[in-house]
Design a protein around this motif. Structure first.
Motif, PDB file in Angstrom:
ATOM      1  N   GLU A  97       7.904   4.073  -0.632  1.00 23.42           N
ATOM      2  CA  GLU A  97       7.004   3.742   0.469  1.00 23.42           C
ATOM      3  C   GLU A  97       6.701   2.244   0.491  1.00 23.42           C
ATOM      4  O   GLU A  97       6.652   1.614   1.550  1.00 23.42           O
ATOM      5  N   ALA A  98       6.475   1.678  -0.682  1.00 18.27           N
ATOM      6  CA  ALA A  98       6.189   0.244  -0.772  1.00 18.27           C
ATOM      7  C   ALA A  98       7.364  -0.576  -0.258  1.00 18.27           C
ATOM      8  O   ALA A  98       7.185  -1.570   0.463  1.00 18.27           O
ATOM      9  N   ASP A  99       8.575  -0.167  -0.599  1.00 17.15           N
ATOM     10  CA  ASP A  99       9.768  -0.872  -0.109  1.00 17.15           C
ATOM     11  C   ASP A  99       9.869  -0.760   1.412  1.00 17.15           C
ATOM     12  O   ASP A  99      10.217  -1.731   2.100  1.00 17.15           O
ATOM     13  N   ARG A 100       9.554   0.407   1.938  1.00 13.37           N
ATOM     14  CA  ARG A 100       9.642   0.629   3.378  1.00 13.37           C
ATOM     15  C   ARG A 100       8.597  -0.189   4.138  1.00 13.37           C
ATOM     16  O   ARG A 100       8.875  -0.748   5.204  1.00 13.37           O
ATOM     17  N   LEU A 101       7.410  -0.297   3.582  1.00 15.67           N
ATOM     18  CA  LEU A 101       6.306  -0.977   4.257  1.00 15.67           C
ATOM     19  C   LEU A 101       6.332  -2.491   4.070  1.00 15.67           C
ATOM     20  O   LEU A 101       5.694  -3.223   4.825  1.00 15.67           O
ATOM     21  N   THR A 104       3.275  -5.780   4.232  1.00 13.46           N
ATOM     22  CA  THR A 104       2.033  -5.432   4.927  1.00 13.46           C
ATOM     23  C   THR A 104       0.926  -5.218   3.899  1.00 13.46           C
ATOM     24  O   THR A 104       1.191  -5.009   2.712  1.00 13.46           O
ATOM     25  N   TRP A 106      -0.971  -2.659   3.533  1.00 11.97           N
ATOM     26  CA  TRP A 106      -0.845  -1.312   2.983  1.00 11.97           C
ATOM     27  C   TRP A 106       0.339  -1.224   2.025  1.00 11.97           C
ATOM     28  O   TRP A 106       0.246  -0.611   0.951  1.00 11.97           O
ATOM     29  N   GLY A 107       1.447  -1.866   2.375  1.00 11.92           N
ATOM     30  CA  GLY A 107       2.607  -1.863   1.488  1.00 11.92           C
ATOM     31  C   GLY A 107       2.325  -2.550   0.169  1.00 11.92           C
ATOM     32  O   GLY A 107       2.750  -2.095  -0.903  1.00 11.92           O
ATOM     33  N   THR A 108       1.587  -3.657   0.209  1.00 16.45           N
ATOM     34  CA  THR A 108       1.233  -4.387  -1.008  1.00 16.45           C
ATOM     35  C   THR A 108       0.319  -3.557  -1.899  1.00 16.45           C
ATOM     36  O   THR A 108       0.469  -3.545  -3.127  1.00 16.45           O
ATOM     37  N   ARG A 111       2.246  -0.710  -3.583  1.00 16.36           N
ATOM     38  CA  ARG A 111       3.089  -1.138  -4.708  1.00 16.36           C
ATOM     39  C   ARG A 111       2.311  -1.202  -6.018  1.00 16.36           C
ATOM     40  O   ARG A 111       2.808  -0.762  -7.062  1.00 16.36           O
TER      41      ARG A 111
END
Length: 222
Positions: A97-101, A104, A106-108, A111
């Motif tokens: 999910e972190a790689d996909r986001l 951003t 939310w992605g940070t 991770r």
């Protein structure tokens, strides 16, 4: 002029799907602005969507106080706890999910939670296949210090047992959240110091204000 009388007793129950909008309004006032890794950043809608999506599992709780406004009885939300199931592939799922986001907000955040999940290794540590994970716990600012957060977690423990969850877990980004988990007897199983968590360029990713220095993961057998 509106006349409001508050009844002192506070009730805790499972959040109804029909209450999602009211819960989100509450979190936007009483949780997200105080979330250490969110301070100074624009709130990510994906973060909110994920939190609210957990309500469908029937494992999220709301603390309400009865109030009487001009003779009409209603409920005032004074606390919310959002939780949902996670499984032994959670770390792998979070990294994907972190790689996909990407970069951003939310992605940070996802991770660092992925690293916490990997390092805490709760499924092997406790030899379980699933756990009930606390994602969000927020209390109305004017009701803090009254033990509502503790009551919410105690109620979640009872609910988790009823639903045959062997373990509850929480990733605490806030100093105050760690104290709450310790008060209810949860065990700290991993610590990430924010000043040690660096990006690919060697720069510190999160710089929350004091006293928030660590992301700590807690767990408790049910």
């Amino acid at each position: 002029m509106t006349e409001v009388d508050l009844v002192n007793d506070i009730q805790i129950r499972v959040i109804k799907p029909s209450e999602c909008d009211e819960v989100l309004k509450f979190l936007r006032i009483h949780f997200y602005p105080d979330e250490p890794l969110n301070i100074g950043k624009q709130q990510d809608a994906k973060d909110e969507e994920f939190a609210i999506s957990q309500i469908e599992h029937g494992t999220s709780l709301i603390a309400v106080q009865q109030q009487i406004v001009n003779g009409v009885t209603s409920e005032r939300i004074v606390g919310v706890l959002i939780s949902g199931p996670k499984y032994s592939n959670e770390a792998e799922h979070l990294f994907k999910e972190a790689d996909r986001l990407g970069s951003t907000n939310w992605g940070t955040l996802i991770r660092i939670l992925a690293h916490a999940e990997l390092d805490s290794n709760v499924f092997e540590r406790y030899n379980v296949e699933r756990a009930l994970h606390i994602h969000v716990a927020g209390v109305d600012r004017s009701f803090r210090g009254r033990g509502i957060g503790t009551k919410l977690i105690e109620k979640l423990k009872d609910l988790g047992r009823e639903l045959n969850y062997p373990l509850i877990t929480a990733d605490c980004t806030s100093f105050y959240a760690t104290k709450l988990c310790e008060r209810v007897g949860m065990e700290c199983v991993n610590v990430i110091k924010y000043t040690d968590y660096l990006d690919e360029n060697g720069k510190v990713v999160f710089k929350p204000p004091v006293p928030h220095e660590y992301l700590k993961t807690y767990a408790m057998r049910l």
